[in-house]
Scaffold this active site. Structure first.
Site, PDB file in Angstrom:
ATOM      1  N   TYR A   1      34.270  40.589  37.740  1.00  0.00           N
ATOM      2  CA  TYR A   1      34.957  39.301  37.586  1.00  0.00           C
ATOM      3  C   TYR A   1      34.068  38.175  38.107  1.00  0.00           C
ATOM      4  CZ  TYR A   1      39.205  42.161  37.049  1.00  0.00           C
ATOM      5  OH  TYR A   1      40.151  43.080  36.661  1.00  0.00           O
TER       6      TYR A   1
ATOM      7  N   HIS B   1      36.845  51.103  36.920  1.00  0.00           N
ATOM      8  CA  HIS B   1      37.452  50.199  35.954  1.00  0.00           C
ATOM      9  C   HIS B   1      37.780  50.922  34.641  1.00  0.00           C
ATOM     10  CE1 HIS B   1      37.489  45.573  35.786  1.00  0.00           C
ATOM     11  NE2 HIS B   1      38.429  46.025  34.997  1.00  0.00           N
TER      12      HIS B   1
END
Length: 169
Positions: A56, A129
């Site tokens: 991110y 992830h």
């Protein structure tokens, strides 16, 4: 705020978690002052389960979260993810070409980078992830388990894995 117990532990997590991605990536220009105010407000409301990832904002989100996390470490259960890597130039969170890396070598590097950006010694929940199709899940989870043994991580997770991968893990 309602709280729930994490598995068979005594950890109490807010029923509503705070996903921090949008504070640094994906949804337009980041506003650090507004994001920090949001993090403080989340704490006031009792949201103690915060989620981020190394991808991110190419690490910027973990750095942002650390600005509130460090002085409130005892109040926040921090989750962060690893696995997305950039194949081409350009920020992965802004649309650069990415791939999944669940190799033990990368996991060791990724956790150190996340710990440094978050400015903490232990991540509460560290999870992949995505499952790396080129690395056996047993190797990925084995490397993650080593992080628990080393005290760098408390709990492990897998995001978007199949039931079969979970059983093998």
């Amino acid at each position: 705020m309602k709280y729930r117990t994490l598995g068979k532990t005594d950890v109490q997590l807010s029923a509503i978690g705070l996903g921090c991605m949008g504070m640094s990536a994906q949804y337009g220009q980041a506003d650090e002052a507004e994001s920090i105010a949001t993090l403080h407000r989340a704490l006031e409301l009792g949201l103690n389960f915060w989620d981020t990832a190394d991808v991110y904002g190419d690490g910027a989100n973990e750095e942002l979260v650390s600005k509130v996390l460090v002085q409130n470490r005892d109040k926040i259960f921090i989750a962060t993810k690893f696995g997305f890597r950039e194949r081409t130039s350009g920020n992965a969170s802004e649309g650069g070409e990415t791939y999944i890396d669940g190799s033990p070598q990368y996991i060791k590097q990724a956790v150190e980078n996340s710990l440094r950006r978050l400015k903490i010694e232990t991540i509460d929940l560290y999870y992949a992830h995505r499952v790396d199709p080129t690395t056996p899940i047993e190797e990925t989870v084995g490397a993650m388990a080593d992080l628990v043994k080393a005290g760098k991580v408390r709990y492990l997770g897998l995001s978007e894995c199949s039931a079969q991968s979970l059983r093998r893990a």
